[in-house]
Write a protein that holds these residues in place. Structure first.
Motif, PDB file in Angstrom:
ATOM      1  N   ILE A   1      32.652  45.707  72.707  1.00 43.97           N
ATOM      2  CA  ILE A   1      32.214  46.326  71.336  1.00 43.97           C
ATOM      3  C   ILE A   1      33.205  47.430  71.049  1.00 43.97           C
ATOM      4  O   ILE A   1      33.481  47.756  69.825  1.00 43.97           O
ATOM      5  CB  ILE A   1      30.487  46.977  71.540  1.00 43.97           C
TER       6      ILE A   1
ATOM      7  N   ALA B   1      30.218  44.283  62.319  1.00 43.78           N
ATOM      8  CA  ALA B   1      29.222  43.137  62.743  1.00 43.78           C
ATOM      9  C   ALA B   1      30.199  41.676  62.473  1.00 43.78           C
ATOM     10  O   ALA B   1      30.064  40.833  63.354  1.00 43.78           O
ATOM     11  CB  ALA B   1      28.010  42.932  61.870  1.00 43.78           C
TER      12      ALA B   1
ATOM     13  N   SER C   1      31.049  39.087  65.557  1.00 45.57           N
ATOM     14  CA  SER C   1      30.558  37.579  65.343  1.00 45.57           C
ATOM     15  C   SER C   1      32.000  36.979  65.378  1.00 45.57           C
ATOM     16  O   SER C   1      31.791  35.604  66.172  1.00 45.57           O
ATOM     17  CB  SER C   1      29.875  37.556  63.819  1.00 45.57           C
TER      18      SER C   1
ATOM     19  N   VAL D   1      25.053  38.839  66.747  1.00 45.47           N
ATOM     20  CA  VAL D   1      24.857  40.291  66.203  1.00 45.47           C
ATOM     21  C   VAL D   1      23.608  40.223  65.064  1.00 45.47           C
ATOM     22  O   VAL D   1      23.695  39.449  64.171  1.00 45.47           O
ATOM     23  CB  VAL D   1      26.049  40.608  65.471  1.00 45.47           C
TER      24      VAL D   1
ATOM     25  N   ARG E   1      21.783  42.705  62.207  1.00 44.76           N
ATOM     26  CA  ARG E   1      22.093  43.894  61.396  1.00 44.76           C
ATOM     27  C   ARG E   1      20.732  44.220  60.860  1.00 44.76           C
ATOM     28  O   ARG E   1      19.916  43.429  60.395  1.00 44.76           O
ATOM     29  CB  ARG E   1      23.035  43.502  60.366  1.00 44.76           C
TER      30      ARG E   1
ATOM     31  N   LEU F   1      23.033  47.733  64.252  1.00 46.86           N
ATOM     32  CA  LEU F   1      23.182  46.527  65.088  1.00 46.86           C
ATOM     33  C   LEU F   1      22.663  46.385  66.418  1.00 46.86           C
ATOM     34  O   LEU F   1      22.578  47.333  67.207  1.00 46.86           O
ATOM     35  CB  LEU F   1      24.761  46.558  65.236  1.00 46.86           C
TER      36      LEU F   1
ATOM     37  N   VAL G   1      23.523  43.871  69.489  1.00 49.70           N
ATOM     38  CA  VAL G   1      24.653  42.858  70.015  1.00 49.70           C
ATOM     39  C   VAL G   1      24.244  42.180  71.332  1.00 49.70           C
ATOM     40  O   VAL G   1      23.869  42.846  72.155  1.00 49.70           O
ATOM     41  CB  VAL G   1      25.922  43.515  70.180  1.00 49.70           C
TER      42      VAL G   1
END
Length: 126
Positions: A10, A36, A40, A46, A48, A69, A71
């Motif tokens: 991330i 995002a 992806s 992900v 949102r 987000l 993840v």
């Protein structure tokens, strides 16, 4: 993959987004959508603007909270784009972790000249 391993990816994606968008100065939503997309593209799941239900004394409130987000269904990411960082952002992230029974959140402030200086880890029993 553990939360800590995922957080490394991330952070890498956040640096890539910040670099490609030219640093600070854009709206939070631009950074959020870009992050995002970058995650992806690297194969991560992900979510949102996910709704987080709020319960008060056994009653579910009609207005949920929204986290930026999620993840890999493991790490909450709160995206900020501010010039003045406020530690309340970390408290909010901790609230999300507790409500979702998760262990790790990252508050990423894209408003910093160097995004690495704007990354704050928040843990819940990790």
């Amino acid at each position: 993959m553990t939360e800590n391993e995922l957080s490394t990816h991330i952070v890498d994606c956040a640096v890539e987004v910040h670099r490609n968008l030219g640093g600070p100065g854009l709206l939070e939503s631009v950074y959020e959508e870009s992050l995002a997309w970058e995650l992806s593209q690297r194969g991560f799941a992900v979510g949102r603007q996910m709704a987080v239900p709020v319960t008060y004394k056994g009653h579910q409130l009609s207005v949920p909270l929204r986290l930026d987000l999620l993840v890999g269904n493991m790490v909450v990411v709160e995206v900020k784009a501010v010039t003045q960082y406020n530690q309340i952002f970390e408290s909010q992230a901790l609230t999300y972790l507790r409500m979702l029974n998760l262990k790790l959140a990252l508050v990423i402030n894209f408003g910093e000249k160097l995004v690495k200086n704007g990354i704050h880890r928040v843990v819940n029993g990790l």
